[in-house]
Design a protein around this motif. Structure first.
Motif, PDB file in Angstrom:
ATOM      1  N   THR A 145      36.096 -60.208   2.448  1.00 23.22           N
ATOM      2  CA  THR A 145      36.350 -58.968   2.743  1.00 23.22           C
ATOM      3  C   THR A 145      37.648 -58.402   2.428  1.00 23.22           C
ATOM      4  O   THR A 145      38.526 -59.225   2.199  1.00 23.22           O
ATOM      5  N   ARG A 187      33.086 -55.136   3.116  1.00 23.06           N
ATOM      6  CA  ARG A 187      32.591 -56.652   3.394  1.00 23.06           C
ATOM      7  C   ARG A 187      31.251 -56.930   2.697  1.00 23.06           C
ATOM      8  O   ARG A 187      30.438 -56.227   2.502  1.00 23.06           O
ATOM      9  N   ALA A 229      37.533 -51.078   5.573  1.00 25.98           N
ATOM     10  CA  ALA A 229      37.142 -52.476   5.172  1.00 25.98           C
ATOM     11  C   ALA A 229      35.829 -52.663   4.340  1.00 25.98           C
ATOM     12  O   ALA A 229      35.054 -51.692   4.710  1.00 25.98           O
ATOM     13  N   GLU A 258      38.631 -61.704  -1.365  1.00 24.38           N
ATOM     14  CA  GLU A 258      38.779 -60.567  -1.502  1.00 24.38           C
ATOM     15  C   GLU A 258      37.612 -59.888  -2.265  1.00 24.38           C
ATOM     16  O   GLU A 258      37.390 -60.261  -3.285  1.00 24.38           O
ATOM     17  N   GLU A 261      41.941 -47.560   8.868  1.00 25.72           N
ATOM     18  CA  GLU A 261      41.473 -48.665   8.388  1.00 25.72           C
ATOM     19  C   GLU A 261      40.197 -48.749   7.537  1.00 25.72           C
ATOM     20  O   GLU A 261      39.310 -48.336   8.349  1.00 25.72           O
ATOM     21  N   ARG A 291      40.465 -55.070   3.106  1.00 30.49           N
ATOM     22  CA  ARG A 291      40.875 -53.995   3.892  1.00 30.49           C
ATOM     23  C   ARG A 291      42.210 -53.371   3.413  1.00 30.49           C
ATOM     24  O   ARG A 291      42.956 -53.859   2.651  1.00 30.49           O
ATOM     25  N   ARG A 292      42.054 -51.997   3.579  1.00 29.20           N
ATOM     26  CA  ARG A 292      43.116 -51.125   3.225  1.00 29.20           C
ATOM     27  C   ARG A 292      43.429 -50.080   4.468  1.00 29.20           C
ATOM     28  O   ARG A 292      42.516 -49.529   5.107  1.00 29.20           O
TER      29      ARG A 292
END
Length: 283
Positions: free
Chosen positions: A93, A88, A86, A30, A84, A95-96
């Motif tokens: 990656t 990267r 994200a 992450e 969403e 994501r929220r």
């Protein structure tokens, strides 16, 4: 008239932690991701992550974080309940999913407009409008590699009265029309207009059919602010402006029944409420 510090109702700031619930640090795959903003229809999120990271919104790659890791995402007037985001970089990656609050938009009626500005039918005028749509579309596609939105906005007028709220459903000369994607700031003709944030001027034209005197500013990453109905324009396309710099003067050119500034904001073809960025700061 009301001052620039007023009318901030509905603006919230929330921080999304990059950590999983109950975890002390993000997983190795992450990226750090911190978000704040006004998470409502017509609102925005400001984010901080790894510099240059690719930014996805609902699975679509739309932007890159700046050299300082900052980015902006906008939520349209009719944004869904969940969006969403994200980020990267390489094979990492994060994501929220953000909960986007609905907003109850008012309905406003405007009468006394020239018919040609409500339901144009003349072929020459329709051709002109089509050409103006094309040049505006090209300008709104601007994508400066900058993060001039990082310290939010100030009001573009020192004193004003809001004569039409952002997102209002419009009825023009009795005919239902598209929602109003601007905040109308009523003020005397000739009132100075100032840049609400740093940016680069990308479009200046004094005689648009609907907008009259129109100026567009790119604040970075496709965040474009617009200033309509100006009687005078004091900047040129390609010029860099700083917060507070003069842009022009309030007028009633184009489709207008009285002197006012219609202030608009777009991001990646999404219409945003510019007033929600008053006083914002990137995380």
């Amino acid at each position: 008239m009301i001052g620039r510090r007023a009318l901030l109702l509905g603006v919230g700031a929330v921080v999304a932690s990059p950590h999983r619930l109950g975890a002390s640090a993000p997983a190795r795959d992450e990226l750090d991701l911190v978000l704040n903003g006004a998470w409502r229809q017509g609102g925005y999120a400001l984010g901080r992550t790894e510099p240059g990271a690719l930014i996805f919104v609902d699975g679509e790659a739309l932007s890159n974080a700046s050299a300082d890791g900052l980015f902006v995402v906008g939520f349209d007037r009719d944004a869904p309940a969940g969006v969403e985001i994200a980020v990267r970089s390489g094979d990492r990656t994060t994501r929220r999913v953000l909960d986007i609050a609905p907003h109850d938009f008012p309905s406003t009626r405007v009468d006394g407009l020239p018919p040609a500005t409500v339901e144009p039918s003349d072929p020459a005028l329709l051709a002109r409008i089509q050409q103006e749509v094309a040049v505006k579309t090209e300008a709104f596609a601007s994508d400066a590699d900058a993060d001039d939105f990082r310290d939010g906005f100030i009001w573009p007028l020192e004193a004003f009265r809001i004569s039409s709220e952002w997102g209002a459903q419009r009825v023009l000369n009795g005919t239902p029309a598209r929602p109003h994607y601007g905040v109308d700031l009523a003020a005397p003709a000739g009132t100075p207009i100032r840049a609400p944030a740093d940016g680069r001027v990308i479009f200046v034209r004094p005689d648009m059919h609907f907008e009259g005197g129109l100026t567009l500013i790119d604040h970075g990453q496709g965040l474009i602010s617009a200033y309509l109905h100006q009687s005078q324009q004091d900047v040129a396309s390609g010029q860099t402006v700083r917060r507070g710099d003069p842009l022009g003067r309030v007028g009633m050119t184009g489709r207008a029944t009285g002197p006012h500034l219609c202030w608009r904001l777009k991001w990646r073809n999404r219409n945003l409420d510019p007033s929600l960025l008053i006083g914002a700061h990137a995380p």
